[in-house]
Motif scaffolding. Structure first.
Motif, PDB file in Angstrom:
ATOM      1  N   TYR A 138       5.053   3.362   2.413  1.00  0.00           N
ATOM      2  CA  TYR A 138       4.729   2.506   1.523  1.00  0.00           C
ATOM      3  C   TYR A 138       4.908   1.179   2.278  1.00  0.00           C
ATOM      4  O   TYR A 138       6.080   0.619   3.302  1.00  0.00           O
ATOM      5  CB  TYR A 138       6.105   2.311   0.503  1.00  0.00           C
ATOM      6  CG  TYR A 138       6.017   1.257  -0.481  1.00  0.00           C
ATOM      7  CD1 TYR A 138       4.937   1.181  -1.296  1.00  0.00           C
ATOM      8  CD2 TYR A 138       6.773   0.139  -0.205  1.00  0.00           C
ATOM      9  CE1 TYR A 138       4.785   0.063  -2.229  1.00  0.00           C
ATOM     10  CE2 TYR A 138       6.834  -0.977  -1.282  1.00  0.00           C
ATOM     11  CZ  TYR A 138       5.632  -1.001  -1.984  1.00  0.00           C
ATOM     12  OH  TYR A 138       5.709  -2.032  -2.982  1.00  0.00           O
TER      13      TYR A 138
ATOM     14  N   ASN B 219       0.988  -0.939   0.050  1.00  0.00           N
ATOM     15  CA  ASN B 219      -0.070   0.040  -0.105  1.00  0.00           C
ATOM     16  C   ASN B 219       0.819   1.273  -0.023  1.00  0.00           C
ATOM     17  O   ASN B 219       1.826   1.176   0.553  1.00  0.00           O
ATOM     18  CB  ASN B 219      -0.763   0.020   1.202  1.00  0.00           C
ATOM     19  CG  ASN B 219      -1.630   1.238   1.124  1.00  0.00           C
ATOM     20  OD1 ASN B 219      -2.322   1.705   0.321  1.00  0.00           O
ATOM     21  ND2 ASN B 219      -1.683   1.847   2.457  1.00  0.00           N
TER      22      ASN B 219
ATOM     23  N   GLY C 227      -4.109   7.088   1.495  1.00  0.00           N
ATOM     24  CA  GLY C 227      -3.700   5.677   0.466  1.00  0.00           C
ATOM     25  C   GLY C 227      -4.473   5.436  -0.543  1.00  0.00           C
ATOM     26  O   GLY C 227      -5.550   6.051  -1.022  1.00  0.00           O
TER      27      GLY C 227
ATOM     28  N   SER D  14       0.711   5.580   0.378  1.00  0.00           N
ATOM     29  CA  SER D  14      -0.017   6.618   0.814  1.00  0.00           C
ATOM     30  C   SER D  14       0.828   8.016   0.973  1.00  0.00           C
ATOM     31  O   SER D  14       2.049   7.705   1.297  1.00  0.00           O
ATOM     32  CB  SER D  14      -0.739   6.321   2.045  1.00  0.00           C
ATOM     33  OG  SER D  14       0.368   5.853   3.142  1.00  0.00           O
TER      34      SER D  14
ATOM     35  N   LYS E 173      -9.237   4.485   3.650  1.00  0.00           N
ATOM     36  CA  LYS E 173      -7.697   5.124   2.747  1.00  0.00           C
ATOM     37  C   LYS E 173      -7.206   6.375   3.427  1.00  0.00           C
ATOM     38  O   LYS E 173      -6.203   6.977   2.940  1.00  0.00           O
ATOM     39  CB  LYS E 173      -8.163   5.385   1.366  1.00  0.00           C
ATOM     40  CG  LYS E 173      -8.455   4.173   0.547  1.00  0.00           C
ATOM     41  CD  LYS E 173      -8.723   4.584  -0.759  1.00  0.00           C
ATOM     42  CE  LYS E 173      -9.240   3.448  -1.787  1.00  0.00           C
ATOM     43  NZ  LYS E 173      -9.545   3.852  -3.058  1.00  0.00           N
TER      44      LYS E 173
ATOM     45  N   SER F 188      -2.301  10.634   6.171  1.00  0.00           N
ATOM     46  CA  SER F 188      -1.883  10.154   4.661  1.00  0.00           C
ATOM     47  C   SER F 188      -3.092   9.579   4.005  1.00  0.00           C
ATOM     48  O   SER F 188      -4.170   9.254   4.787  1.00  0.00           O
ATOM     49  CB  SER F 188      -1.176   8.876   5.152  1.00  0.00           C
ATOM     50  OG  SER F 188      -1.580   7.864   6.001  1.00  0.00           O
TER      51      SER F 188
END
Length: 192
Positions: A38, A2, A176, A4, A139, A174
């Motif tokens: 990351y 993932n 994502g 972000s 997210k 953040s």
């Protein structure tokens, strides 16, 4: 995995350590910039940041307080290990940092190194921290941590040993590109 990105802001408490620093005390300053996370696995990831950081210290000389303001562009690259699988995920951070000196001034705005002969302009350091990420919405994560940066570069180009020391409280948000599935404790695939 993932990925972000987001903004980050914080407060520094910085000082200088080394030779003849018994009369040195810390000072508060602003820090802020952007960062990217990351996640390599659900428990481990990397965070890279680009920060403007106000640092320095206060000196007492013959009863008079003298303030040094060292402004840096910092680039920490930190490994992050996450605990838990819920919305609230504690974490520990560890990694290197490099800082580029933008300016060195006293409290009146006078340049402390106009010829570039007194201070090193690149500062390498090591950062250790702890904090948490909290899932605010799909997210979207709140990122918070407290970190200590140990400067490893002797800043004084002369014979005196002088190193940065910085404690920072940082908060960011953040955004994502994949959802975090609370039931499975992992990042789900992007929905089309």
């Amino acid at each position: 995995q993932n990925f972000s990105v987001g903004p980050i802001v914080g407060l520094n408490y910085s000082s200088l350590r080394g030779d003849n620093t018994d009369n040195v005390s810390g000072k508060l300053g602003f820090a802020g910039g952007i960062f990217a996370n990351y996640s390599i696995t659900d428990d481990f990831g990397l965070t890279g940041q680009l920060l403007y950081s106000q640092q320095g210290a206060k000196f007492e000389v013959l009863g008079t307080e003298i303030s040094t303001n060292l402004n840096y562009l910092q680039v920490p690259v930190l490994g992050a290990y996450y605990f838990g699988k819920d919305k609230f995920r504690p974490k520990v951070l560890l990694g290197p940092q490099i800082g580029f000196l933008l300016s060195a001034k006293d409290k009146d705005g006078n340049d402390l190194d106009p010829d570039g002969t007194l201070l090193e302009t690149t500062d390498f350091g090591a950062t250790l921290g702890a904090g948490f990420n909290y899932n605010l919405a799909p997210k979207v994560w709140l990122n918070a941590d407290i970190r200590y940066n140990l400067g490893l570069t002797d800043l004084d180009k002369g014979t005196t040993k002088l190193y940065n020391s910085n404690l920072a409280l940082m908060v960011g948000v953040s955004i994502g590109f994949r959802d975090y599935d609370m039931k499975s404790g992992s990042f789900s695939k992007t929905k089309k």
